[in-house]
Design an enzyme around this catalytic site. Structure first.
Site, PDB file in Angstrom:
ATOM      1  N   ASP A  79      19.796  48.562 -16.968  1.00  0.00           N
ATOM      2  CA  ASP A  79      20.948  47.954 -17.652  1.00  0.00           C
ATOM      3  C   ASP A  79      22.148  48.895 -17.577  1.00  0.00           C
ATOM      4  OD1 ASP A  79      20.003  45.433 -19.554  1.00  0.00           O
ATOM      5  OD2 ASP A  79      18.393  46.877 -19.277  1.00  0.00           O
ATOM      6  N   GLU A  93      27.991  44.163 -21.921  1.00  0.00           N
ATOM      7  CA  GLU A  93      26.999  44.201 -22.992  1.00  0.00           C
ATOM      8  C   GLU A  93      26.699  45.606 -23.497  1.00  0.00           C
ATOM      9  OE1 GLU A  93      22.653  42.397 -24.209  1.00  0.00           O
ATOM     10  OE2 GLU A  93      23.291  42.276 -22.119  1.00  0.00           O
ATOM     11  N   ASP A 126      27.200  40.874 -17.752  1.00  0.00           N
ATOM     12  CA  ASP A 126      25.881  41.182 -18.301  1.00  0.00           C
ATOM     13  C   ASP A 126      25.143  41.929 -17.203  1.00  0.00           C
ATOM     14  OD1 ASP A 126      23.370  41.348 -19.446  1.00  0.00           O
ATOM     15  OD2 ASP A 126      23.507  39.371 -20.377  1.00  0.00           O
ATOM     16  N   ILE A 167      22.165  43.244 -16.891  1.00  0.00           N
ATOM     17  CA  ILE A 167      20.884  42.581 -16.631  1.00  0.00           C
ATOM     18  C   ILE A 167      20.757  41.464 -17.666  1.00  0.00           C
ATOM     19  CG2 ILE A 167      18.372  42.705 -16.605  1.00  0.00           C
ATOM     20  CD1 ILE A 167      18.465  45.485 -15.640  1.00  0.00           C
ATOM     21  N   ASP A 168      21.001  40.254 -17.244  1.00  0.00           N
ATOM     22  CA  ASP A 168      20.790  39.115 -18.125  1.00  0.00           C
ATOM     23  C   ASP A 168      19.322  38.718 -17.995  1.00  0.00           C
ATOM     24  OD1 ASP A 168      21.513  37.047 -19.883  1.00  0.00           O
ATOM     25  OD2 ASP A 168      21.628  35.638 -18.217  1.00  0.00           O
ATOM     26  N   THR A 201      16.667  40.757 -19.842  1.00  0.00           N
ATOM     27  CA  THR A 201      15.958  42.036 -19.783  1.00  0.00           C
ATOM     28  C   THR A 201      14.459  41.861 -20.002  1.00  0.00           C
ATOM     29  OG1 THR A 201      17.928  43.235 -20.521  1.00  0.00           O
ATOM     30  CG2 THR A 201      15.830  44.371 -20.728  1.00  0.00           C
ATOM     31  N   SER A 252      17.167  34.157 -18.239  1.00  0.00           N
ATOM     32  CA  SER A 252      18.467  34.554 -17.706  1.00  0.00           C
ATOM     33  C   SER A 252      19.292  33.417 -17.134  1.00  0.00           C
ATOM     34  CB  SER A 252      18.296  35.648 -16.632  1.00  0.00           C
ATOM     35  OG  SER A 252      17.993  35.083 -15.369  1.00  0.00           O
ATOM     36  N   ASP A 296      26.627  36.002 -21.580  1.00  0.00           N
ATOM     37  CA  ASP A 296      25.417  35.238 -21.270  1.00  0.00           C
ATOM     38  C   ASP A 296      25.715  33.904 -20.601  1.00  0.00           C
ATOM     39  OD1 ASP A 296      23.502  37.053 -22.256  1.00  0.00           O
ATOM     40  OD2 ASP A 296      23.823  36.361 -24.313  1.00  0.00           O
TER      41      ASP A 296
END
Length: 396
Positions: free
Chosen positions: A93, A118, A175, A177-178, A180, A302, A331
């Site tokens: 991330d 984020e 984001d 890593i959308d 996680t 995601s 998101d």
């Protein structure tokens, strides 16, 4: 708030620039020239609006996805931390966010830019975090093949994402890593990067490293039917120019995609969040029953859902968070334009368009729904009826 990062880190940036200097012509040649007769192939990138921004966003998301793939393949327990809200955060991330910030700054020619993202570096600056910070720094330097960025450079890069957004000017939204939790399970996740201009989404890129290039329609495990199918998709869209998909490793030209043309809800399939904590599955089931949907839900982590919907893998997406949850713009920004430019409609549960101009959070009615133009009126009615029944039952 406009941000111009790394004003005090010229030497590392010069190294970074030398490593990542790739012209638009070079980028197009890397993508290859093989086309598919079943799609419209994107030939002239220069004819599209936001050309410079799109090239930068595609490059940033692709490089960030490369870092994430490396981490996911050999995830260590020490790579996973918990944020103050108990949600997980990984070295990927942080590394992904740093990569995107660095690429945007270079590719936008050091113009001041605002980024709503984020993550921030607060936990990495605490005592005892040096080891994980050094691992993130190594991951970022390895991604740029020979760069010599310091830990301080990485902290500043991560903190480029501290803008609050808003209705005025341009704001990138990320984001890193959308999904996680999906990332930790080895399932779907996405690097999601979008651009707002005066509060409206004008560009979106989704890098989905684990999403098959072939359709996942009818596969509840969100994998294609053949184990030999290539995985890794890059979706991108700019306002008024349609949505395109290409392999994440860029071996072939992008192809134009369209949402499902299904008109009969009985023939439709619907996507929802994998995690029950992220969406009310019972409410989604009630809505599907009212529509007469026969296929079981396809549950995916995601914004990979938005990408799959944009190419017609499913016809409906239902997201109804638990009461009290506030949706964050990162998101949905990239995913929303990827779907709408492919012919879909994205609204809240009352049928209102999503408003990304209010800062980091979305103010919306109950949830988010996605469908094509033909299905949306039927979907809205089913949503209203199901919510009304649920509220009546809870009042008894």
């Amino acid at each position: 708030m406009s941000i111009n990062c790394f004003l005090s880190a010229k030497a590392p940036l010069q190294t970074f620039a030398a490593v990542t200097s790739i012209s638009s012509t070079r980028i197009v040649s890397v993508f290859g020239r093989k086309s598919s007769p079943s799609f419209v192939t994107l030939r002239v990138v220069s004819s599209m609006a936001y050309e410079k921004e799109l090239d930068a966003a595609k490059k940033a998301a692709s490089l960030a996805a490369r870092l994430c793939q490396k981490v996911q393949k050999a995830l260590l327990q020490s790579d996973v931390q918990s944020k103050s809200d108990k949600s997980p955060v990984t070295v990927a991330d942080y590394g992904s966010q740093a990569v995107v910030c660095l690429v945007l700054e270079k590719e936008l020619n050091s113009e001041p830019f605002s980024l709503v993202a984020e993550e921030d570096s607060a936990d990495l600056r605490k005592d005892g975090s040096q080891d994980i910070l050094e691992r993130i720094t190594k991951l970022v330097n390895d991604t740029f093949a020979g760069s010599t960025l310091s830990t301080d450079d990485i902290l500043r890069a991560i903190d480029c994402g501290t803008s609050e957004g808003g209705p005025n000017g341009r704001h990138w939204v990320l984001d890193p890593i959308d999904g996680t939790k999906g990332f930790l399970r080895g399932d779907q996740y996405a690097v999601a990067l979008g651009l707002l201009e005066e509060g409206k989404v004008v560009l979106g890129v989704l890098a989905c490293p684990n999403l098959p290039l072939a359709s996942i329609a009818g596969n509840s495990n969100n994998k294609s039917s053949s184990s030999s199918d290539e995985i890794g998709c890059l979706f991108f869209a700019t306002i008024g120019s349609g949505t395109y998909m290409q392999p994440l490793d860029s071996k072939s030209d992008p192809v134009k995609v369209q949402v499902s043309s299904v008109e009969n809800p009985e023939e439709a399939s619907f996507f929802e969040s994998f995690e029950g904590a992220h969406s009310l599955h019972d409410l989604s089931s009630s809505i599907a029953n009212k529509l007469g949907v026969k296929a079981p839900p396809v549950r995916i982590d995601s914004q990979a859902k938005y990408g799959a919907l944009s190419r017609g893998d499913g016809a409906i997406y239902l997201r109804f968070p638990h009461k009290g949850y506030r949706e964050k713009i990162w998101d949905h920004v990239a995913g929303a334009i990827v779907v709408t430019e492919a012919g879909g409609i994205v609204t809240d549960a009352a049928g209102k368009p999503l408003d990304f101009s209010k800062g980091k959070y979305l103010d919306l009615d109950t949830g988010i729904i996605v469908a094509n133009e033909k299905l949306m009126p039927l979907l809205l009615k089913a949503v209203r009826d199901s919510i009304a029944e649920q509220e009546k039952a809870s009042a008894l």
